[in-house]
Design a protein around this motif. Structure first.
Motif, short mmCIF file in Angstrom:
data_model
loop_
_atom_site.label_atom_id
_atom_site.label_comp_id
_atom_site.label_asym_id
_atom_site.label_seq_id
_atom_site.Cartn_x
_atom_site.Cartn_y
_atom_site.Cartn_z
N GLY A 133 0.80 -1.23 0.00
CA GLY A 133 0.00 0.00 0.00
C GLY A 133 0.83 1.27 0.00
O GLY A 133 0.28 2.38 -0.06
N ALA A 134 2.17 1.13 0.05
CA ALA A 134 3.03 2.31 0.14
C ALA A 134 2.90 3.25 -1.05
O ALA A 134 2.87 4.48 -0.87
N PRO A 135 2.82 2.76 -2.29
CA PRO A 135 2.66 3.70 -3.41
C PRO A 135 1.40 4.56 -3.30
O PRO A 135 1.44 5.76 -3.59
N THR A 173 10.37 -2.50 -6.03
CA THR A 173 8.94 -2.57 -6.36
C THR A 173 8.25 -1.24 -6.06
O THR A 173 7.45 -0.75 -6.86
N PHE A 174 8.57 -0.68 -4.91
CA PHE A 174 8.01 0.62 -4.54
C PHE A 174 8.44 1.70 -5.53
O PHE A 174 7.61 2.47 -6.04
N ASN A 175 9.72 1.74 -5.83
CA ASN A 175 10.23 2.76 -6.75
C ASN A 175 9.62 2.66 -8.14
O ASN A 175 9.42 3.67 -8.82
N ALA A 176 9.34 1.43 -8.56
CA ALA A 176 8.79 1.23 -9.91
C ALA A 176 7.44 1.92 -10.08
O ALA A 176 7.05 2.27 -11.21
N ALA A 177 6.73 2.15 -8.97
CA ALA A 177 5.41 2.79 -9.04
C ALA A 177 5.51 4.32 -9.07
O ALA A 177 4.55 4.99 -9.47
N ILE A 178 6.65 4.86 -8.66
CA ILE A 178 6.73 6.31 -8.47
C ILE A 178 6.65 7.10 -9.78
O ILE A 178 5.94 8.11 -9.84
N PRO A 179 7.31 6.70 -10.87
CA PRO A 179 7.17 7.49 -12.11
C PRO A 179 5.71 7.64 -12.56
O PRO A 179 5.31 8.72 -12.99
N GLY A 189 -2.12 18.70 -13.75
CA GLY A 189 -1.73 20.10 -13.69
C GLY A 189 -0.94 20.48 -12.45
O GLY A 189 -0.78 21.67 -12.17
N LYS A 190 -0.44 19.48 -11.74
CA LYS A 190 0.31 19.78 -10.52
C LYS A 190 1.80 19.88 -10.81
O LYS A 190 2.32 19.24 -11.72
N ARG A 191 2.48 20.67 -9.99
CA ARG A 191 3.90 20.97 -10.20
C ARG A 191 4.73 19.93 -9.44
O ARG A 191 5.32 20.21 -8.41
N VAL A 192 4.75 18.72 -9.98
CA VAL A 192 5.44 17.59 -9.35
C VAL A 192 6.50 17.08 -10.32
O VAL A 192 6.26 16.98 -11.52
N HIS A 193 7.67 16.73 -9.78
CA HIS A 193 8.81 16.34 -10.61
C HIS A 193 9.46 15.09 -10.05
O HIS A 193 9.62 14.95 -8.84
N LEU A 194 9.86 14.20 -10.93
CA LEU A 194 10.51 12.95 -10.53
C LEU A 194 12.03 13.14 -10.45
O LEU A 194 12.63 13.75 -11.32
N VAL A 195 12.62 12.61 -9.37
CA VAL A 195 14.07 12.60 -9.23
C VAL A 195 14.51 11.15 -9.05
O VAL A 195 14.12 10.48 -8.09
N ASP A 196 15.31 10.66 -9.99
CA ASP A 196 15.80 9.29 -9.91
C ASP A 196 16.99 9.25 -8.95
O ASP A 196 18.13 9.44 -9.35
#
Length: 377
Positions: A133-135, A173-179, A189-196
């Protein structure tokens, strides 16, 4: 009897020393605000800097200073070496996503960040806390942040590796859901950015199998810095400086056309969050407003007229807050006498056309009524 007295005196001395230490630390944290772009490092012990106090914030601060960015790190927590120029942060050792989520609204109100650096989820894995449920918990937390500070840029990092093979599998597994989570927010429309962040470190960068070495933290700092530079405005401009405190001689009252009363800070308070209202014009400092080139309306020199929480809805409250350069503190005087809140595109408004002393001001869809028109007194 004398032995007990000596023990009591020693205990009291220790308590006083601790109290003074806390007081000094709090004062130091408060004094570090430099009026720059407000950046909140948010997360768990990896944000706090367990094993290496200050963690990635050390290298990030050095890079920001070297790039001549004017930054104010913000948060309720405070730690790190003397060489770290700003010790404030919101890193909480041992905390999971849900615990950050339960507190973020209060932190956002208190610190009003322009930019948020989020690295969270490691303790969900370490504690085996409903990892599947973490994602979804992360998605909910991001929504909470973007609702609390809608004009902020939120940088969401994949979490760094863990030395345990089974825990590292859960991390992946958790990280795979983040992108996908981040992309959904962007699509909304939200100002959200992914950082690997995960790919930047390996297990040799961990001092205890969980927390980075000094070199590992510096790799995190480099990743944050590159991500921030890629998003215009998230850390201001190189060599930029906060808008200067205006000269008091340029300050004037602002009078409501319908009420004949002045834009006023309730109770002459200088506290963050004090409500704006209308009141009989009296020439006092809580009615003296200065327009700056940055579009601010300043009072008391360092406080700005502010739409609470960066709200954009009709009825959002108008308050004062430390000037921070965000759009919810920018205003435009229009030819019809209205004053537009730039971030919301709505007008400074006295609710229900009321003209009484003490009416608390808001923003509302612009309509040209007398309760939305103002003059320099």
């Amino acid at each position: 009897m004398h032995a007990w007295r000596r023990l009591l005196i020693a205990a009291l001395g220790t308590a006083i020393t601790v109290a003074l230490s806390v007081a000094v630390q709090t004062t130091s944290a408060d004094a570090e605000s430099n009026g720059g772009v407000r950046v909140m490092p948010l997360g768990d012990s990896i944000t706090e800097g367990t094993q290496i106090p200050g963690g990635y914030r050390i290298g990030l601060w050095q890079r920001l200073a070297g790039g001549r960015y004017t930054i104010d790190l913000v948060g309720s927590q405070f730690n790190g070496p003397s060489g770290l120029g700003d010790h404030d942060h919101e890193g909480h050792p041992g905390w999971r996503i849900d615990q950050i989520d339960a507190n973020i609204n209060g932190w956002a109100r208190s610190h009003n960040p322009r930019t948020v650096l989020l690295h969270i989820g490691t303790n969900d894995v370490l504690q085996n806390y409903n990892v599947t449920g973490a994602p979804q918990r992360l998605s909910t937390l991001i929504d909470r942040v973007t609702t609390a500070v809608p004009n902020a840029d939120v940088f969401v990092a994949t979490i760094i590796p863990l030395a345990s093979a089974s825990q590292e599998a859960a991390v992946r597994t958790f990280n795979a859901a983040i992108p996908g989570i981040v992309q959904n927010k962007v699509n909304a429309g939200k100002r959200v950015h992914l950082v690997d962040m995960h790919s930047k470190l390996n297990t040799s960068d961990l001092i205890d199998g969980i927390h980075p070495t000094a070199g590992g933290y510096d790799k995190m700092a480099a990743a944050w810095y590159a991500a921030l530079q890629a998003v215009p405005g998230s850390i201001g401009q190189p060599g930029g400086t906060p808008s200067p405190t205006p000269s008091p001689s340029t300050a004037t009252p602002i009078r409501g056309v319908a009420s004949g009363r002045c834009l006023d800070v309730t109770g002459a308070s200088q506290a963050n969050g004090a409500l704006a209202q209308i009141w009989d014009c009296n020439g006092q400092s809580n009615q003296q407003w200065t327009s700056t080139a940055a579009g601010e309306l300043r009072v008391y020199g360092g406080k700005c007229l502010d739409v609470n929480g960066g709200g954009t809805a009709d009825g959002a409250a108008v308050i004062i807050w430390d000037c921070n350069g965000q759009n919810n503190q920018k205003w435009r005087f229009n030819s019809d006498g209205s004053i537009t809140a730039i971030g919301a595109g709505k007008c400074l408004d006295a609710p229900s056309n009321s003209t009484a002393n003490g009416v608390k001001l808001q923003i509302w869809t612009c309509h040209g009524g007398g309760n939305q028109r103002w003059t320099r007194a």
